[in-house]
Enzyme design. Structure first.
Site, PDB file in Angstrom:
ATOM      1  N   GLN A   1       0.770  -1.209  -0.005  1.00 44.99           N
ATOM      2  CA  GLN A   1      -0.086   0.061  -0.021  1.00 44.99           C
ATOM      3  C   GLN A   1       0.844   1.160  -0.082  1.00 44.99           C
ATOM      4  O   GLN A   1       0.380   2.314  -0.288  1.00 44.99           O
ATOM      5  CB  GLN A   1      -1.023  -0.005   1.356  1.00 44.99           C
TER       6      GLN A   1
ATOM      7  N   PHE B   1      -6.167  -3.991   3.402  1.00 45.40           N
ATOM      8  CA  PHE B   1      -7.154  -3.810   4.821  1.00 45.40           C
ATOM      9  C   PHE B   1      -5.827  -2.966   5.617  1.00 45.40           C
ATOM     10  O   PHE B   1      -6.331  -3.254   6.945  1.00 45.40           O
ATOM     11  CB  PHE B   1      -7.702  -5.156   5.316  1.00 45.40           C
TER      12      PHE B   1
ATOM     13  N   ARG C   1      -5.313   7.261  16.673  1.00 49.74           N
ATOM     14  CA  ARG C   1      -6.636   7.381  16.055  1.00 49.74           C
ATOM     15  C   ARG C   1      -7.764   6.914  17.118  1.00 49.74           C
ATOM     16  O   ARG C   1      -8.844   7.165  17.229  1.00 49.74           O
ATOM     17  CB  ARG C   1      -6.702   6.656  14.723  1.00 49.74           C
TER      18      ARG C   1
ATOM     19  N   ARG D   1      -7.920  -1.711   8.777  1.00 52.74           N
ATOM     20  CA  ARG D   1      -9.137  -1.010   8.469  1.00 52.74           C
ATOM     21  C   ARG D   1      -9.984  -0.658   9.994  1.00 52.74           C
ATOM     22  O   ARG D   1     -10.312  -1.335  10.548  1.00 52.74           O
ATOM     23  CB  ARG D   1     -10.261  -2.138   7.889  1.00 52.74           C
TER      24      ARG D   1
ATOM     25  N   ALA E   1      -6.223   5.273   5.296  1.00 59.15           N
ATOM     26  CA  ALA E   1      -6.852   6.274   5.817  1.00 59.15           C
ATOM     27  C   ALA E   1      -8.305   6.545   5.095  1.00 59.15           C
ATOM     28  O   ALA E   1      -8.661   7.586   5.343  1.00 59.15           O
ATOM     29  CB  ALA E   1      -6.168   7.363   6.336  1.00 59.15           C
TER      30      ALA E   1
ATOM     31  N   GLU F   1     -12.880   2.806   5.446  1.00 58.37           N
ATOM     32  CA  GLU F   1     -12.968   2.484   6.803  1.00 58.37           C
ATOM     33  C   GLU F   1     -14.285   2.668   7.658  1.00 58.37           C
ATOM     34  O   GLU F   1     -14.571   1.749   8.329  1.00 58.37           O
ATOM     35  CB  GLU F   1     -11.793   3.021   7.636  1.00 58.37           C
TER      36      GLU F   1
ATOM     37  N   GLU G   1       0.375  -1.743   4.584  1.00 60.34           N
ATOM     38  CA  GLU G   1       0.581  -0.331   4.752  1.00 60.34           C
ATOM     39  C   GLU G   1       1.920   0.048   5.107  1.00 60.34           C
ATOM     40  O   GLU G   1       2.655   0.662   4.532  1.00 60.34           O
ATOM     41  CB  GLU G   1      -0.459   0.567   5.597  1.00 60.34           C
TER      42      GLU G   1
END
Ligand code: LUZ
Ligand code: MOS
Length: 750
Positions: free
Chosen positions: A191, A222, A304, A336, A503, A706, A226
């Site tokens: 990703q 998912f 987050r 996710r 994101a 997400e 990343e």
């Protein structure tokens, strides 16, 4: 518009890493990983393995010319272990052989002796021992200390949430080869191509411009690719660097499951205070994040969690504290929702507990505390264009929660062994990378002489349909048909310095960059068309592959215009750059305006529990979702359905289990249960809220990847309500996943 990949996917023609045609002389890699969770390497003997015919070389940290470091936020993770190992599955050596089978055989011949130490797998124990990834952080609003006195009811408790395996259909993998002059090209299932490029350069001790990373598409990610796609890309590049040969490595499922991190398990404490009218006056939460053995993306994920600690409620007095705890598990990573689901589960648990104690339906508490315009989030952002109440009210009109509950009560009184329960689940998901500097993107658009168009952006197609949305944007702006536009691979030499596709922001960021590039091409071309048609450019409009004058089709086609523009030496290529305006965050104060906007929605979820077997089934999911002014409702629907089912898996069945030695027991699909076709609810209704959409969203079409994951969390509470109908003495607990074993215990424990 259909997803542009559908047909090729259905025919099996879409290319993934393992489908790439391989070059002559390609070698195959395999990882030798730590069999123990914590210890010091005493002996490491490669001699037998190296003697095996077909083994070319085995790389260890000693072969790393640059830095043996892959940490992206905190530099705390080796590519290949040096003397210490920190988790089962930690890569120690990279075997390269003439075939995958030989490399696998060689792995068995490597002898290692490790002085084992006792691993930590529990985040609270790690916290007690001071094993923290980074300093803890707190978000505060109002005054929590004085607020408790204003509350008529106060409840405290503990909440646990488990890990989750990403289970992308395509496992991790990469293929590297040299081009000339020692440059390396890596095809990676990542990703984050720029992360792979940057880390590969730093591990090899060369500059970024010598590494080109190319990505066609991913078979799902998912969040699991990343950050954690990087290591494999870099290992193949390391081997290519030394051997000057193409090297391929695609992980097999058990290796992928063992070696890669998961969604972070959290253990949390909550305290919630309400007044007589059910207004939440105060809310406190302490989160112990199980980060695993290295930081990976844990600091951002922890952040987050804090941002979503109060879900879609306004609470005037808030105190949220998060600790990122170092344990001896593979470094947990993006998945996710990125920490938001864990935070939301805690506040929803607190509300469920309060409702249970007060003997009322949780939705009564949820409803009156919903966010509205001008409310302040704990991190200082002022809520605007809030759709929490609108989506809630629309859903209530559709379902009539009270009458639905009467219907459910009737079912429950008529059925001895089957019980139903309903839960409501509002969502409020912040769109933007919480790390403000990551919110920018670029694209490169070429119009070829024949009028066809090639688009490169930083977005990675991973099945979510971002390329389809990007194609739509170009098609709308140029007024040409989809067949004339191609989305190129994502390549660091064409579009540089990209943020990962993550994101939920890829369509917004890359789409806005694309919009800018396409608009400047159009304005350039309009001037040329105006000259040809001898009319003011302001009267022109591009559509249906023709130039229109005040809504009337002219004789000038797009193709002809491009040809003429080319012969007039007009530049038919353009780059676009977009950086989200108005966002900021001050970490020293933990206040700011980090999100471009929020995505809202409300779901009603009905579960049925088989009270003999302990099996739960999600029967009905009804959603009012705020997609803004969606440019592709089919893709958005696909994302909502997938996210909800994925979350139902997380909260009701997927159970990652490690033994005391830190070994993964749920290491295959025979021991790790995921949703399947039978998990799809009989009723699955999704309605889109009719709104103008948000300016900061691409074409006012809101981010989708997400946010809808959060809806599925409601399944936990729906199951809980069904259990309450069976066992009046049920001691309410918050410990997901709600597996059949736990359901049985809850049903029969007095
Ligand atoms: N990745 C990231 C994310 O690096 N920053 C974020 O804020 C984020 N949010 C969701 C998913 N991935
Ligand atoms: Mo992510 S959880 O890589 O958007």
């Amino acid at each position: 518009m259909k997803n542009i990949d559908s047909l090729a996917h259905a025919k099996g023609e879409s290319l993934y890493i393992d489908d790439l045609p391989i070059l002559e002389g390609t070698l195959f890699g395999y990882v030798f990983d730590s069999p123990v969770a914590k210890g010091t390497i005493k002996k490491f003997d490669l001699s037998d393995a190296l003697k095996l015919e077909g083994v070319i070389r085995i790389f260890t940290y000693k072969d790393i010319p640059g830095q043996n470091q892959i940490g992206i936020i905190i530099k705390d993770e080796h590519l290949l272990a040096e003397n210490e190992v920190h988790f089962v599955g930690q890569p120690i050596a990279f075997i390269v052989a003439e075939s995958e089978n030989i490399a696998k055989k060689a792995k068995k011949l490597i002898r290692i002796e490790i002085d084992e130490k006792e691993p930590i797998t529990n985040p609270r124990i790690a916290f007690e021992k001071g094993e923290l990834i980074m300093p803890s952080r707190s978000f505060k609003l109002g005054n929590i200390d004085t607020a408790w006195a204003e509350c008529d009811y106060v409840f405290e408790g503990k909440v646990e949430s488990g890990a989750q395996e990403h289970l992308y259909l395509e496992t991790q993998g990469a293929y590297s080869y040299t081009t000339e002059k020692g440059n390396i090209r890596i095809s990676s299932a990542t990703q984050g191509p720029t992360a792979a490029q940057k880390i590969a350069a730093s591990v090899l001790g060369i500059s970024m411009h010598k590494i080109e990373v190319d990505v066609i598409r991913l078979g799902g990610a998912f969040g699991g690719k990343e950050d954690q796609a990087t290591a494999w890309a870099v290992m193949t590049a390391l081997a290519t660097f030394h051997l000057k040969k193409p090297v391929k490595f695609c992980l097999q499922r058990p290796d992928d499951m063992r070696m890669t991190g998961k969604r972070h398990p959290y253990s949390s404490d909550y305290k919630i205070g309400l007044d007589k009218n059910l207004k939440i006056i105060a809310y406190q939460a302490i989160y112990y994040q199980n980060a695993g053995a290295a930081a990976d993306l844990s600091p951002a994920i922890m952040e987050r969690t804090l941002f979503h600690g109060t879900n879609s409620y306004f609470i005037p007095n808030v105190s949220l504290t998060a600790h990122s705890c170092r344990t001896n598990l593979p470094p947990n990573t993006a998945f996710r929702g990125f920490g938001a689901p864990q935070g939301v589960f805690v506040i929803e648990s607190a509300i469920s507990r309060a409702a249970s104690e007060l003997k009322i339906d949780a939705f009564k508490i949820q409803k009156i505390n919903l966010l509205k315009d001008n409310d302040e989030f704990s991190f200082g952002q002022i809520a605007s264009e809030v759709e929490a109440r609108n989506t809630w009210n629309l859903l209530e009109e559709k379902i009539h929660f009270s009458s639905k509950n009467i219907e459910i009560d009737k079912f429950n009184s008529e059925n001895k062994h089957f019980k139903k329960g309903m839960a409501l689940m509002p969502i409020c998901f912040g769109i933007s990378f919480t790390n403000t500097v990551m919110n920018h993107a670029r694209c490169l658009v070429h119009i070829y002489q024949d009028g066809s168009v090639g688009i490169s952006t930083g977005a990675i197609e991973m099945g979510q349909g971002v390329n389809t949305k990007l194609l739509q944007i170009a098609s709308l702006i140029f007024g040409i048909s989809a067949n004339d536009i191609k989305l190129e691979t994502t390549n660091t030499s064409r579009v540089a310095n990209t943020s990962p596709t993550a994101a939920s922001s890829a369509a917004d960021l890359n789409g806005k960059a694309l919009e800018i590039a396409c608009n400047s091409l159009v304005s350039r071309l309009k001037n040329k068309a105006a000259e040809i048609l001898n009319i003011d450019a302001g009267h022109l409009h591009f559509t249906e592959n023709y130039i229109f004058i005040e809504g009337q089709k002219s004789d000038l086609s797009w193709q002809k215009l491009i040809e003429k523009a080319f012969f007039s030496r007009i530049n038919l290529s353009e780059i676009g750059h977009y950086a989200t305006p108005n966002i900021h965050f001050d970490k020293t104060k933990e206040k700011g305006h980090p999100f471009a906007y929020h995505v809202y929605g409300t779901a009603a979820i009905v579960a049925e529990v088989d009270c003999i077997r302990g099996i739960s089934k999600i029967e009905e999911v009804t959603i009012i979702h705020d997609s803004g002014k969606s440019i592709n409702l089919n893709i958005d629907r696909g994302q909502i359905e997938g996210a909800v089912i994925q979350a139902i898996g997380w909260v009701t069945m997927e159970e990652i289990v490690h033994n005391k030695k830190g070994q993964l027991l749920s290491n295959a699909l025979s021991s790790y249960k995921v949703p399947d076709i039978y998990s799809i609810p009989k009723v699955f209704e999704i309605e889109h809220l009719k709104t103008e959409g948000h300016e900061m969203a691409i074409f006012k079409s809101k981010a989708i990847g997400e946010p809808p994951f959060i809806y599925g969390i409601g399944a936990y509470f729906a199951v809980q309500n069904a259990i309450k109908a069976f066992n009046k003495d049920y001691k309410i607990a918050f410990d997901l996943p709600f597996t059949p074993e736990k359901i049985l215990m809850a049903l029969f424990k007095k």
